[in-house]
Design a protein around this motif. Structure first.
Motif, mmCIF file in Angstrom:
data_model
loop_
_atom_site.group_PDB
_atom_site.id
_atom_site.type_symbol
_atom_site.label_atom_id
_atom_site.label_comp_id
_atom_site.label_asym_id
_atom_site.label_seq_id
_atom_site.Cartn_x
_atom_site.Cartn_y
_atom_site.Cartn_z
ATOM 1 N N LEU A 220 17.982 80.145 -30.901
ATOM 2 C CA LEU A 220 18.139 78.945 -30.071
ATOM 3 C C LEU A 220 19.342 78.118 -30.512
ATOM 4 O O LEU A 220 20.105 77.607 -29.679
ATOM 5 C CB LEU A 220 16.865 78.100 -30.127
ATOM 6 N N ILE A 221 19.514 77.979 -31.833
ATOM 7 C CA ILE A 221 20.664 77.224 -32.341
ATOM 8 C C ILE A 221 21.971 77.910 -31.948
ATOM 9 O O ILE A 221 22.915 77.265 -31.470
ATOM 10 C CB ILE A 221 20.576 77.071 -33.869
ATOM 11 N N SER A 222 22.036 79.235 -32.126
ATOM 12 C CA SER A 222 23.251 79.974 -31.763
ATOM 13 C C SER A 222 23.493 79.944 -30.264
ATOM 14 O O SER A 222 24.639 79.842 -29.812
ATOM 15 C CB SER A 222 23.138 81.426 -32.247
ATOM 16 N N GLY A 223 22.411 80.014 -29.485
ATOM 17 C CA GLY A 223 22.559 79.977 -28.038
ATOM 18 C C GLY A 223 23.090 78.661 -27.518
ATOM 19 O O GLY A 223 23.713 78.605 -26.456
ATOM 20 N N ALA A 224 22.870 77.587 -28.269
ATOM 21 C CA ALA A 224 23.358 76.271 -27.866
ATOM 22 C C ALA A 224 24.695 75.928 -28.513
ATOM 23 O O ALA A 224 25.197 74.814 -28.351
ATOM 24 C CB ALA A 224 22.327 75.204 -28.238
ATOM 25 N N SER A 225 25.282 76.885 -29.254
ATOM 26 C CA SER A 225 26.486 76.617 -30.043
ATOM 27 C C SER A 225 27.754 77.006 -29.292
ATOM 28 O O SER A 225 27.784 77.994 -28.567
ATOM 29 C CB SER A 225 26.450 77.385 -31.361
ATOM 30 N N SER A 226 28.790 76.203 -29.532
ATOM 31 C CA SER A 226 30.124 76.553 -29.056
ATOM 32 C C SER A 226 31.158 76.333 -30.155
ATOM 33 O O SER A 226 32.356 76.430 -29.903
ATOM 34 C CB SER A 226 30.496 75.715 -27.827
ATOM 35 N N THR A 227 30.685 76.020 -31.352
ATOM 36 C CA THR A 227 31.560 75.841 -32.507
ATOM 37 C C THR A 227 31.018 76.658 -33.670
ATOM 38 O O THR A 227 29.886 77.151 -33.629
ATOM 39 C CB THR A 227 31.661 74.363 -32.913
ATOM 40 N N LEU A 228 31.805 76.756 -34.727
ATOM 41 C CA LEU A 228 31.504 77.689 -35.799
ATOM 42 C C LEU A 228 30.289 77.298 -36.632
ATOM 43 O O LEU A 228 29.420 78.131 -36.908
ATOM 44 C CB LEU A 228 32.721 77.842 -36.710
ATOM 45 N N ALA A 229 30.205 76.030 -37.060
ATOM 46 C CA ALA A 229 29.164 75.637 -38.021
ATOM 47 C C ALA A 229 27.751 75.901 -37.509
ATOM 48 O O ALA A 229 26.947 76.544 -38.202
ATOM 49 C CB ALA A 229 29.342 74.172 -38.418
ATOM 50 N N PRO A 230 27.401 75.429 -36.296
ATOM 51 C CA PRO A 230 26.037 75.723 -35.827
ATOM 52 C C PRO A 230 25.808 77.208 -35.562
ATOM 53 O O PRO A 230 24.698 77.713 -35.747
ATOM 54 C CB PRO A 230 25.906 74.897 -34.537
ATOM 55 N N MET A 231 26.848 77.929 -35.172
ATOM 56 C CA MET A 231 26.686 79.368 -34.946
ATOM 57 C C MET A 231 26.355 80.082 -36.256
ATOM 58 O O MET A 231 25.440 80.920 -36.313
ATOM 59 C CB MET A 231 27.967 79.948 -34.352
ATOM 60 N N VAL A 232 27.066 79.744 -37.326
ATOM 61 C CA VAL A 232 26.795 80.366 -38.620
ATOM 62 C C VAL A 232 25.396 79.983 -39.107
ATOM 63 O O VAL A 232 24.669 80.809 -39.669
ATOM 64 C CB VAL A 232 27.865 79.963 -39.649
ATOM 65 N N THR A 233 24.994 78.741 -38.868
ATOM 66 C CA THR A 233 23.648 78.313 -39.238
ATOM 67 C C THR A 233 22.595 79.136 -38.507
ATOM 68 O O THR A 233 21.622 79.637 -39.106
ATOM 69 C CB THR A 233 23.443 76.822 -38.907
ATOM 70 N N GLY A 234 22.775 79.302 -37.207
ATOM 71 C CA GLY A 234 21.825 80.096 -36.428
ATOM 72 C C GLY A 234 21.792 81.544 -36.853
ATOM 73 O O GLY A 234 20.720 82.146 -36.971
ATOM 74 N N ARG A 235 22.961 82.106 -37.114
ATOM 75 C CA ARG A 235 23.014 83.506 -37.538
ATOM 76 C C ARG A 235 22.375 83.692 -38.917
ATOM 77 O O ARG A 235 21.783 84.733 -39.188
ATOM 78 C CB ARG A 235 24.471 83.984 -37.559
#
Length: 502
Positions: free
Chosen positions: A108-123
């Motif tokens: 869910l976090i990665s799906g709502a991400s468009s920048t690096l920090a939240p994407m890495v957190t979700g992954r």
């Protein structure tokens, strides 16, 4: 002494009479756990179709975007042994559900991400779900009748390869025909389905070790693994002789030595190193590192050969989607091999199955060295290697579980999974070095040569033969009795007596 669980009586009783209803319940439990393993393994290949576009999509540098791939591998390596130990202590089903919950949250976090920090957190949260497979195998040991255990464990082990192989074409299809965020919404939806199925059909294991969680041991192991795996995964980018890489390797050695001393002195260690040093466990884990290396070599070589332009003289000019579809059958082969591996294990023992897997993998890479000029040839190579991996991965949990008490099943299986993950990290580093140094200029870009790809496959074949040599030193086959197995499942499992699994 282990603390008995207060959870309801399991839906599948090892001592129940054989009837159709009970057989159906067993099949459902196995199916749910295997499906969970496939979904967790999907996270490995989820973003591969987006690799070249990630810097643009996330407004990040190329080196920064690499963390989208690196973070889940590191998180999975660190979390897997911790979750295994917590599963032994507080309930394997509980830890399984927590892992799936983190997968859903990360998606869910990665799906709502468009920048690096939240994407890495979700992954990172998605990566923690890699503990699902060893936890599922441990639940099977506690809940299934002995005559069904071998085939079930083989299927669960195969789910790791099935998810990775099937995930690539599925992810490529979604990425080509929908917004890239859909990949993560789909992953979250699959996670919800798995959680619901586990809650409905999978009972909590009554086998608990109890005790106090070894927090210093968990911190020490996590720090040591992070230093080691970070140095391996980033060494090529930073330079193998750089101060940063060398410092991380040195820190890993120091931290892991201190950690090992702590574990040996602890009365309730995170990892029982004395058990891990038993001949059967030690050699199986060493073989797991080598098999992890051999498996990942295929994932690095075949997609590149399929996707490189035909103008190179050896590339096959396929799209990412077609390349994924070409490798997809390898996952089905792993699943198809599961009953065969269980039959070999039942008749000749898991040592024989492991050695057979090594021979098949070495043969597959040998074929790959000679046959690379057509799509069907690479499909054949991937299928043969996958068959060997399916045999080997099915045998490893049986070898581990027959050498450890039931109260340590999840921790021991998780450590074995960690060894495989370590092998894949080493494979990535070694193959990266080989392919980076054996290149040719093509339209202004350096691309690996055919000799480079063949060299990696030769190394993969050599690794499989080394695993064969290691497996040959494993103890011979020991056929357990049904009575001994039943005692191992129902006893308050804290003794040093090994409870073999058939």
């Amino acid at each position: 002494m282990p603390v008995p669980s207060a959870s309801p009586e399991p839906a599948v009783r090892p001592d129940a009479g054989p009837d159709a209803a009970r057989s159906t319940r067993v099949a459902v439990v196995v199916g749910v756990l295997a499906f969970g393993g496939i979904v967790a393994s999907l996270m490995q290949t989820l973003v591969i179709p987006l690799v070249t576009e990630l810097p643009t999509l996330l407004h990040a540098s190329a080196s920064g975007a690499e963390w989208v791939l690196t973070a889940p591998l590191l998180a999975g390596a660190v979390a897997t042994p911790v979750l295994g130990r917590l599963g032994d202590m507080y309930g394997k089903r509980r830890m399984l559900l927590i892992s799936i919950g983190l997968l859903i949250t990360g998606s869910l976090i990665s799906g709502a991400s468009s920048t690096l920090a939240p994407m890495v957190t979700g992954r990172t949260l998605q990566g923690i779900s890699l503990g699902v497979v060893p936890l599922g195998i441990s639940i099977m040991r506690d809940e299934l009748p002995s005559e069904r255990l071998g085939a079930a464990v083989a299927l669960m082990s195969a789910s790791m390869g099935v998810g990775g192989a099937l995930g690539l074409p599925a992810a490529a299809f979604i990425a080509e025909h929908a917004d890239w965020h859909t990949l993560f919404w789909t992953a979250a939806g699959l996670g919800v389905v798995v959680a619901a199925l586990v809650l409905t059909f999978v009972p909590e294991s009554p086998v608990r070790s109890g005790g106090r969680f070894d927090l210093p041991g968990a911190v020490g192991l996590s720090a040591g693994l992070l230093c080691l795996l970070l140095a391996i995964s980033k060494g090529a980018d930073w330079g193998w002789g750089s101060a940063r890489t060398g410092g991380l390797f040195a820190a890993a050695v120091v931290v892991l030595l201190v950690w090992a001393r702590w574990e040996l002195r602890s009365t309730q260690p995170l990892v029982d190193l004395r058990t891990a040093a038993r001949r059967q466990v030690l050699l199986t884990n060493l073989a797991s590192v080598v098999f992890g290396f051999a498996m990942f070599a295929m994932s690095l070589v075949l997609p590149q050969l399929l996707e490189l332009p035909r103008a190179t003289g050896y590339g096959l000019g396929q799209t990412v989607l077609v390349a994924g579809l070409c490798l997809g059958p390898s996952g089905l082969v792993m699943m198809a091999v599961a009953p065969l591996s269980a039959r070999i294990t039942a008749t000749a023992g898991p040592k024989t199955t492991l050695m057979a897997g090594a021979v098949v993998i070495a043969t597959g890479y040998g074929i790959g060295i000679a046959l690379t000029s057509a799509v069907w040839q690479l499909i054949l190579v991937s299928a043969v290697v996958a068959a060997g991996i399916g045999l080997a991965y099915a045998a490893m949990p049986s070898l581990i579980m027959s050498a450890v008490p039931p109260s340590e099943t999840a921790a021991a299986n998780s450590l074995n999974s960690l060894m495989r993950a370590f092998g894949t990290s080493v494979a990535s580093a070694v193959a990266g070095v080989i392919l980076a140094h054996m290149t040719v200029r093509f339209h202004g870009f350096a691309v690996p040569t055919l000799t480079g790809f063949r060299t990696v496959m030769a190394v993969g074949s050599g690794a499989a033969l080394f695993a064969l040599a290691v497996a040959s030193f494993l103890p011979g086959r020991a056929r357990p009795t049904a009575d001994g197995d039943a005692k191992g499942r129902s006893a308050a499992a804290g003794s040093d007596v090994t409870q073999p699994v058939r």
